[in-house]
Enzyme design. Sequence first.
Site, PDB file in Angstrom:
ATOM      1  CG  ASP A  21      47.557  38.500  29.652  1.00 19.65           C
ATOM      2  OD1 ASP A  21      46.804  39.245  29.244  1.00 19.65           O
ATOM      3  OD2 ASP A  21      48.386  37.886  29.054  1.00 19.65           O
ATOM      4  CB  VAL A  22      43.469  34.848  33.205  1.00 19.07           C
ATOM      5  CG1 VAL A  22      42.793  34.376  34.432  1.00 19.07           C
ATOM      6  CG2 VAL A  22      43.897  36.574  33.530  1.00 19.07           C
TER       7      VAL A  22
END
Length: 302
Positions: A21-22
């Site tokens: 996600d990051v």
Amino acid sequence: MAPKYLTGDKAGISEFLDRFDVFLFDCDGVLWSGDHLFPGTAETIDMLRKKGKQLVFVTNNSTKSRADYKKKFDSMGIEAKVEEVFGSSYSASIYISRILKLQAPKNKVFVLGESGIEQELESENVPYCGGTDPSLRRDIEPEDYKKIADGSMLDPEVGCVLTGLDFHVNYLKLSLAFAYLRQGAVFLATNTDSTLPNSHTLFPGAGAVGAPLVKAIGREPLALGKPSQAMMDAIEGKFQFDRSRTCMIGDRLNTDIQFGIEGKLGGTLAVLTGVSKKEEFLAEGAEVVPTAYVDKLGDLLG
Ligand SMILES: O=C(O)[C@H](O)[C@H](O)COP(=O)(O)O
Ligand SMILES: [Mg+2]
């Protein structure tokens, strides 16, 4: 485990990106080399944003502040917010102000570095001297030896020496830094990268700039850039991400990839447009091995 080569592997790229996600992005050697933007960089960042990924730009280059980097991103046509930048000058500045907490009357920092460090120290209200002071950009004179020896040229409030990438290093500045260290000043570095990628080759890095002091004083500084986990903790504290769903993308094994591995991130991606070569991490018994690698960042476009 052998790293997965993703260049040209559409399915492999899609599966890899879906795991995170990051993305923590290194800058020099990944996005650009000096002022040369690598092909596909802006498009890759746009693609990740469209996929809803959170991006953080984590650079060891202490010559620029977060605001300076925002200007560089804008000039390069890369969409980025100043809040997404977390450089080693900022990392060092918050360490000094929030962890080290130098006490007056010895709470000033002598800087061997550029404006990026000065701006970030100012953002944390940390007093400093040296740095880009034009009066120090000159040869050392006989008088200076005497004034350093008797202390009259030294600032009595200095309690810390902070080194970084300094394009104007000279014997006078090194002599002042050395004198403060001999007085017991705390020895910090924004980072100790040996080399700086620029114009598709290598130049002396921040570690090479500070090396004369290490040799002279006989001790290493505490470095607050990658792979320091103080920096990882500060970034996690600011961005509140799940480390298992976070990937570090970098060009240097002993800073970026080591930073991600020691930070127990979900994965690391090496990019071959900067310092490290694939032979280094493909070699039998290699100590720092990324999860995956690509020839250049734009290869993630598939
Ligand atoms: O010498 C240095 O300071 C480093 O080479 C350089 O600035 C690294 O920047 P990064 O690759 O972490 O963006
Ligand atoms: Mg780099």
